[in-house]
Enzyme design. Structure first.
Site, short mmCIF file in Angstrom:
data_model
loop_
_atom_site.label_atom_id
_atom_site.label_comp_id
_atom_site.label_asym_id
_atom_site.label_seq_id
_atom_site.Cartn_x
_atom_site.Cartn_y
_atom_site.Cartn_z
N VAL A 146 1.03 -1.16 -0.09
CA VAL A 146 0.04 -0.13 -0.17
C VAL A 146 0.90 1.20 -0.04
O VAL A 146 1.92 1.32 0.79
CB VAL A 146 -0.85 -0.04 1.33
CG1 VAL A 146 -1.94 1.38 1.38
CG2 VAL A 146 -1.85 -1.38 1.28
N CYS A 147 0.25 2.27 -0.79
CA CYS A 147 1.31 3.42 -0.93
C CYS A 147 2.75 3.21 -0.92
O CYS A 147 3.17 2.57 -1.87
CB CYS A 147 1.12 4.20 0.27
SG CYS A 147 1.46 5.79 0.63
N THR A 148 3.53 3.75 -0.30
CA THR A 148 5.08 3.62 -0.37
C THR A 148 5.77 2.60 0.11
O THR A 148 6.80 2.24 -0.01
CB THR A 148 5.89 4.89 0.25
OG1 THR A 148 5.33 5.14 1.72
CG2 THR A 148 5.44 6.38 -0.33
N THR B 71 1.82 3.31 -6.84
CA THR B 71 2.07 3.73 -5.14
C THR B 71 1.40 5.27 -4.99
O THR B 71 0.70 5.69 -5.70
CB THR B 71 3.69 3.88 -5.44
OG1 THR B 71 4.07 4.05 -3.89
CG2 THR B 71 4.31 4.94 -6.40
#
Length: 193
Positions: A103-105, A123
């Site tokens: 998830v995300c970074t 991202t």
């Protein structure tokens, strides 16, 4: 019993971890017949201070028996990029056939572990330059909330992890089950602004 592990670490973005936790734990607790359990895990025992100062206590020290791992994002991922043991834990999960997700970074961790070469990936919207430094041959998808490339699934930032986790339930247990989970957590986004 299949096991899912959501990695916690200092500086983890709260919703990156707890969004997928809400979906996956609602699924595993309400539908035990599907044969999944989920745990919050970390490199060591003890509390973890998240990005916005929430404090979490992992259920367990991370193990090597997960069939699914979730690597959330947050500023703490930058430290993980310099942790050979965590990068090897991610690589080892992938080698043994676990479904590796971010998830995300958290995608930066997957990139540093060498899992994103040649893959479509998403991202957090402001992290693509960092991602491309770590995995210059990945294929950024800046428009999707999540990208499934088979044995690796990535999602965009923060709330997109909920969408990805629902996709994982759909993939692992079917569309009807994912709809049941979505209804159970009353996830019908209609942003007020």
């Amino acid at each position: 019993m299949n096991r899912a592990g959501i990695l916690l670490f200092d500086g983890v973005e709260e919703l990156d971890a707890i969004g997928p936790w809400e979906v996956l734990s609602a699924w595993s607790l309400q539908f035990p017949e599907d044969g999944w359990e989920v745990a919050l895990c970390a490199a060591e025992a003890g509390p973890v201070t998240a990005a916005k100062t929430a404090v979490f206590t992992p259920h367990e020290v991370r193990t090597d028996d997960y069939q699914l791992i979730v690597v959330p994002g947050g500023q703490g991922t930058r430290r993980i990029l310099r942790e050979p043991a965590t990068l090897e834990w991610v690589r080892a999960a992938h080698r043994r056939g676990a479904l590796v997700t971010s998830v995300c970074t958290g995608a930066l961790v997957l990139a540093a572990a060498g899992l994103l070469a040649g893959r479509p990936v998403t991202t957090y919207h402001s992290a693509y330059d960092e991602l491309l430094e770590l995995a210059p041959d990945c294929r950024p998808d800046r428009d999707s909330r999540w990208v499934d490339s088979g044995d690796v699934v990535t999602s965009a930032g923060v709330s997109a992890g909920i969408d990805m986790a629902l996709h994982l339930v759909d993939r692992l247990a079917g569309t009807e089950r994912a709809r049941q989970v979505r209804r159970a957590i009353q996830y019908d986004p209609e942003p007020p602004v």
